[in-house]
Design a protein around this motif. Structure first.
Motif, PDB file in Angstrom:
ATOM      1  N   UNK A  58       0.836  -1.200   0.000  1.00 16.30           N
ATOM      2  CA  UNK A  58       0.000   0.000   0.000  1.00 16.30           C
ATOM      3  C   UNK A  58       0.873   1.252   0.000  1.00 16.30           C
ATOM      4  N   UNK A  59       0.554   2.176  -0.890  1.00 17.23           N
ATOM      5  CA  UNK A  59       1.177   3.497  -0.908  1.00 17.23           C
ATOM      6  C   UNK A  59       0.054   4.525  -0.914  1.00 17.23           C
ATOM      7  N   UNK A  60       0.064   5.397   0.077  1.00 18.32           N
ATOM      8  CA  UNK A  60      -0.921   6.471   0.154  1.00 18.32           C
ATOM      9  C   UNK A  60      -0.193   7.782  -0.093  1.00 18.32           C
ATOM     10  N   UNK A  61      -0.799   8.627  -0.906  1.00 15.70           N
ATOM     11  CA  UNK A  61      -0.197   9.919  -1.242  1.00 15.70           C
ATOM     12  C   UNK A  61      -1.240  11.010  -1.085  1.00 15.70           C
ATOM     13  N   UNK A  62      -0.787  12.156  -0.566  1.00 11.71           N
ATOM     14  CA  UNK A  62      -1.676  13.301  -0.414  1.00 11.71           C
ATOM     15  C   UNK A  62      -0.890  14.576  -0.692  1.00 11.71           C
TER      16      UNK A  62
END
Length: 132
Positions: A58-62
């Motif tokens: 999982x990679x979350x980007x904001x």
């Protein structure tokens, strides 16, 4: 082929600045995964976060409105959690889709200054993964 999601509802972020990727399904000679493999990829379960240099996980980007980008794979995720709680098969504009309910917490690191970390707690997202 990397499968990305588009956020339909987020209780935390503006959807245009938020993304989650969940590993990569690769099928040489094809742009789409077989239906059974695609649906199986998103079954309810817990999943590990990716580490820098390895996009399996999982990679979350904001990205903030001022352009500062925070990414989960730039630092330690000890104590973080990502879980697909519910998954429902759907079809969106003729493409296979999984509508999922995700609960997560993680550490987000500034891409320009990894000492700048933000902690996300009690995150929830309802979204679609689309096989295209």
């Amino acid at each position: 082929m990397q499968l990305y999601i588009r956020v339909l509802l987020s209780t935390i972020f503006s959807p245009k600045n938020f993304s989650i990727s969940k590993g990569i399904l690769v099928y040489p000679g094809s742009w789409t995964a077989p239906v059974a493999d695609f649906f199986g990829f998103f079954q309810p379960n817990t999943f590990p976060y990716a580490v820098i240099g390895n996009n399996q996980g999982i990679i979350i980007s904001y990205t903030l409105n001022n352009g500062v980008n925070y990414i989960s794979d730039l630092g330690d995720q000890t104590g973080s959690h990502f879980e697909i709680l519910q998954a429902q098969q759907q079809e969106v504009d003729g493409a296979q889709s999984m509508k999922v309910l995700i609960k997560f917490n993680c550490k987000m690191y500034n891409s320009a200054d990894s000492t700048d970390m933000k902690l996300i707690t009690d995150g929830q997202v309802v979204t679609h993964f689309i096989n295209f």
